[in-house]
Design a protein around this motif. Sequence first.
Motif: not given
Length: 372
Positions: A89-117
């Motif tokens: 809900r804040t730019p700083l939280e969104l930055a953590v989500g972006e950094e996490t979703a860009a990591r090499s193990d994101a797919a293994e974890r089942g992680l993806a960054l979504l927009d509000p819609a």
Amino acid sequence: MRVLIVGGGVLGTMHAWQAVERGHEVVQLEREPEARGASVRNFGLVWVGGRAAGAELGTALRARELWERIGQRVPGLGFRANGSLTVLRTPLELAVGEETAARSDAAERGLALLDPAEARALNPALRGDLLGALWCARDAAVEPRVAQPALRAALEATGRYTFLPGREVRTVGQGVVRDDQGVEHRGDVVVLCTGAALGGLVREIAGVVPVRRVRLQMMQTEPLDEPLTTSVADGDSLRYYPAYRGAALDALNREQPQPEVARAHAMQLLVVRRLDGGLTIGDTHGYDEPFPFDTQDAPYDHLVEVAESVLGGPLPRIARRWAGVYAQCADTSRVVHRDQVEPGVWLVTGPGGRGMTCSPAIGFDTAEEIGL
């Protein structure tokens, strides 16, 4: 073999499951009429996305597969692969989500960054303001209040499982357990899954175990009048789970401090919809003993406020509140404390908040180590 298990919680019951699956006979003793510890005082989350890389993530992923397989055989568990959304809900939280979703193990974890819609397409109940959400497709849920009885019923149907409630174990030795009714139970292996009960018998046998106790507060609402299709977490959960550590989280902690009540109680928001429609909401973390014997209103008020801001409307009436205590390895990088404390006697405890998530895999690993 004949396996004696002390402790009727989810960890003990998953050890029983593994032993019976491998063809052995099991006797499980529980001091209460039903498990009343952390096994029934939790979210029922099978939580994969936020786990630490390495052994913890590997254990959680194996446990997720096992939960689904067991859930297919035991529908009473209420297993569902509902996934989770961590609302940013804040730019700083969104930055953590972006950094996490860009990591090499994101797919293994089942992680993806979504927009509000995209987030609202998955979970239309999220009507509060958000900049995005971190989706974990591997997260799931079960029903903690009914999981053990459902598992036991399936075990009893095999004819190789006996559950003995209301039996507090007084002495343990190689191949023998004596309960407080003076009954002696004999077997080939003893597994102690005593949860947060670390004194008494456990201390007598194992000494001081490198495990600490953690207290939490949670609550449950009356049924929500619409589906909550995923589990939901807020940005404070980014501070709590190790998968999110990095430069963006450092900036979040530095530049966006938690509100005082959330910081004082080490809080995050987690919301899970129960099968009856009620919402389980939490939680807090208390590490300093002696723990208070009462619950405090301020954390509950904070959780309600945050949950309503995420959902964009009032919660149903709070129907239940409770506190609980679980056991966590003092070295939090360890998934569980597993030790052969006497010949043929194993102590397994301390999974912490990973207990419900990881218990099937922990039981599997114990069975492998023992040689069942």
